[in-house]
Motif scaffolding. Structure first.
Motif: not given
Length: 87
Positions: A16-38
């Motif tokens: 993953p190119l984004v760690g905790a706090g990089g926008g995932r907090e907006r997902c409210n612990n759902t199983k789906t969330c935007p992400d960026i991966w190498e």
């Protein structure tokens, strides 16, 4: 000059190119969330909301969405975290 890059569908997710706090907090612990991966070949995969249809008629001059391409939107905080190397 035409850009002839093609995505390699055999590439696998590497890190993953984004760690905790990089926008995932907006997902409210759902199983789906935007992400960026190498990917293992160095390419980058972006998971976001598909807004191709919404933006297709309002693209800036010189910007086009090619056949097989989709325009996805992710949280700005997530992109900035990836750019800063926040993994």
């Amino acid at each position: 000059m035409e850009f002839s890059w093609k995505a390699d569908p055999s590439a696998i997710f590497s890190r993953p190119l984004v760690g905790a706090g990089g926008g995932r907090e907006r997902c409210n612990n759902t199983k789906t969330c935007p992400d960026i991966w190498e990917l293992d070949n160095g390419d980058v995969a972006v998971i976001g909301h598909d807004l191709t249809t919404r933006y297709a008629g309002n693209l800036p001059d010189g910007v086009n969405i090619g056949i097989g391409e989709r325009l996805v939107v992710i949280p700005g905080a997530m992109f900035r975290a990836a750019k800063a190397g926040d993994t």
